[in-house]
Design a protein around this motif. Sequence first.
Motif, PDB file in Angstrom:
ATOM      1  N   HIS A 356      29.682 -26.735  -5.634  1.00 15.45           N
ATOM      2  CA  HIS A 356      29.817 -26.619  -7.067  1.00 15.45           C
ATOM      3  C   HIS A 356      28.723 -27.184  -8.035  1.00 15.45           C
ATOM      4  N   VAL A 357      28.241 -26.464  -9.010  1.00 16.34           N
ATOM      5  CA  VAL A 357      27.345 -27.216  -9.704  1.00 16.34           C
ATOM      6  C   VAL A 357      27.850 -28.449 -10.584  1.00 16.34           C
ATOM      7  N   ILE A 358      26.970 -29.520 -10.525  1.00 17.72           N
ATOM      8  CA  ILE A 358      27.255 -30.798 -10.985  1.00 17.72           C
ATOM      9  C   ILE A 358      26.462 -30.915 -12.537  1.00 17.72           C
ATOM     10  N   GLU A 359      27.551 -31.233 -13.371  1.00 19.17           N
ATOM     11  CA  GLU A 359      26.834 -31.254 -14.791  1.00 19.17           C
ATOM     12  C   GLU A 359      27.165 -32.567 -15.189  1.00 19.17           C
ATOM     13  N   HIS A 414      30.775 -33.740 -14.563  1.00 20.74           N
ATOM     14  CA  HIS A 414      31.933 -32.588 -14.179  1.00 20.74           C
ATOM     15  C   HIS A 414      31.385 -31.757 -13.018  1.00 20.74           C
ATOM     16  N   PHE A 415      32.345 -31.725 -12.126  1.00 19.29           N
ATOM     17  CA  PHE A 415      32.000 -30.303 -11.386  1.00 19.29           C
ATOM     18  C   PHE A 415      33.566 -30.102 -10.822  1.00 19.29           C
ATOM     19  N   GLU A 416      33.555 -28.610 -10.359  1.00 22.85           N
ATOM     20  CA  GLU A 416      34.835 -28.019  -9.930  1.00 22.85           C
ATOM     21  C   GLU A 416      35.570 -28.867  -8.989  1.00 22.85           C
ATOM     22  N   ASN A 417      36.942 -29.098  -9.137  1.00 23.79           N
ATOM     23  CA  ASN A 417      37.582 -29.768  -7.984  1.00 23.79           C
ATOM     24  C   ASN A 417      37.112 -31.283  -7.750  1.00 23.79           C
ATOM     25  N   MET A 418      36.477 -31.942  -8.771  1.00 24.10           N
ATOM     26  CA  MET A 418      36.155 -33.233  -8.911  1.00 24.10           C
ATOM     27  C   MET A 418      37.636 -34.043  -8.803  1.00 24.10           C
ATOM     28  N   MET A 419      37.739 -35.124  -7.989  1.00 24.20           N
ATOM     29  CA  MET A 419      38.690 -35.907  -7.681  1.00 24.20           C
ATOM     30  C   MET A 419      38.384 -37.421  -7.733  1.00 24.20           C
ATOM     31  N   TYR A 420      39.074 -38.371  -8.325  1.00 25.55           N
ATOM     32  CA  TYR A 420      38.716 -39.641  -8.216  1.00 25.55           C
ATOM     33  C   TYR A 420      39.787 -40.586  -8.561  1.00 25.55           C
ATOM     34  N   ARG A 421      39.796 -41.731  -8.161  1.00 25.11           N
ATOM     35  CA  ARG A 421      40.877 -42.880  -8.494  1.00 25.11           C
ATOM     36  C   ARG A 421      40.848 -43.275  -9.704  1.00 25.11           C
ATOM     37  N   ARG A 422      41.839 -43.647 -10.609  1.00 23.47           N
ATOM     38  CA  ARG A 422      41.938 -44.089 -11.921  1.00 23.47           C
ATOM     39  C   ARG A 422      42.120 -45.671 -11.822  1.00 23.47           C
ATOM     40  N   ASP A 423      42.357 -46.112 -10.741  1.00 28.50           N
ATOM     41  CA  ASP A 423      42.841 -47.337 -10.714  1.00 28.50           C
ATOM     42  C   ASP A 423      41.933 -48.444  -9.950  1.00 28.50           C
TER      43      ASP A 423
END
Length: 430
Positions: A356-359, A414-423
């Motif tokens: 997925h392209v990273i923008e 942004h990239f598709e299916n990006m996941m990260y922790r918010r805490d």
Amino acid sequence: MSENSDMRVVLVGGGGREHALARALCRSARRVELHAAPGNPGIDKLAAAAVAIDMNDHAALADYCRAQAIDLVVVGPEQPLAAGMADVLRAAGIAVFGPSSAAAQLEASKKFSKEFMRRHGVPTAAYRVFDSSQTAAAREYLATLSGKVVLKADGLAAGKGVVICEDAAAAVVEIDDFFTGRFGDAGATVVVEEFLDGQEASVFAICDGENYITLAAAQDHKRAFDDDKGPNTGGMGAYAPAPVVTDEVMQRVRERVIEPVLRGMRAEGMPFVGCLFCGLMIDDAGDVSVVEFNVRLGDPEAQVVLDLVEGDVTRLLYSAARGALDTTAVASVAKGFRCCVVLASGGYPGSYSKGHVIEGLEHLDDSQVYHAGTKIDAEGALVTNGGRVLAICGQAATVEEAVAGAYEALHKVHFENMMYRRDIARRALG
Ligand code: AMP
Ligand code: GLY
């Protein structure tokens, strides 16, 4: 080599930790010519050359180092160390920051590590070791335990060979899984240990076999999801310095952990040269217990601790590699606070898609971005290429501002299916 001459450095590895190492090495007062083995798109921007050698072929790497007049090899990951890369390089007269394969057993074998700690009085959870021929004995032992039980595959399992069981009954079921090959050969021998309560923190000691200096203590976030839910990962974010490691706690870590380990390793004929990563559990009273040792910097902890160092990391690692640690190379190990949040591919640590392209990286300062699982595709676009894709950082005088800086920055990416922790760093924020 004079104080002012160039340094030619081979950096082994291609993840976020190695990108942090690359940047730290290049901040040296000396001009550093970096040879990336193999690197990644972030490291490649800093490197003068790519080392096109199979990293399992240690003799070929030694030949390369001699041919290129390499002054120092810095090894990022544990696998090549466990496989003896540092032994081969050292035997060829090349300075290498990283332990011998004998010393790397501190990470590569949980059994070795626990028995070593027992021999040298290093505080750690009570335990027993069993192999697949001892299932009955393992069950008998488990029946004597109350409360949660921790099972650990003896060998390297990329941070995934640990199972925490709610009680002994659950452990009896799980341990069969180890013995029947869930972790392959790594799980044929199992460490069964008591569960420790407290806060985890990591302390990194840069060692020359005898002397050491500690970097800022860090806290990692190993679970995939917020509030420490979900499966264990390689690490989803980190910050440093971790307030739980007060000066008093750090003093205990020095006296009860790092110094006995360095003395013990020397006494047993395998002096520890490299980064001793002490994974610790700290209880309410500030007492420390070792959860694990690693024999290299943490990932993503390196992305926070190295940038906090005020001083010359190249000089520090080179002096350690040569067995004469130069403690004056570093003026301070914690200039403010730094926080990093890992941007992962949805599905990690299980299966996930790539390409997925990273923008948006152009909106960030370079110092805030570490590449891990990225690559340049055939069209020249930067795309995702792994589970952990990027680490995005913030650094400031307070932990609040460092955390805010990291999140503000990552919202531009942004990239598709990006996941990260918010805490990330919530513990430090109280
Ligand atoms: P390790 O690979 O040994 O670091 O274990 C992975 C994770 O499992 C650690 O970071 C801890 O969160 C947890 N863990 C391991 N051993 C223990 C223990 N004895 N008590 C509590 N948690 C543990
Ligand atoms: N972040 C944990 C590790 O590097 O092992």
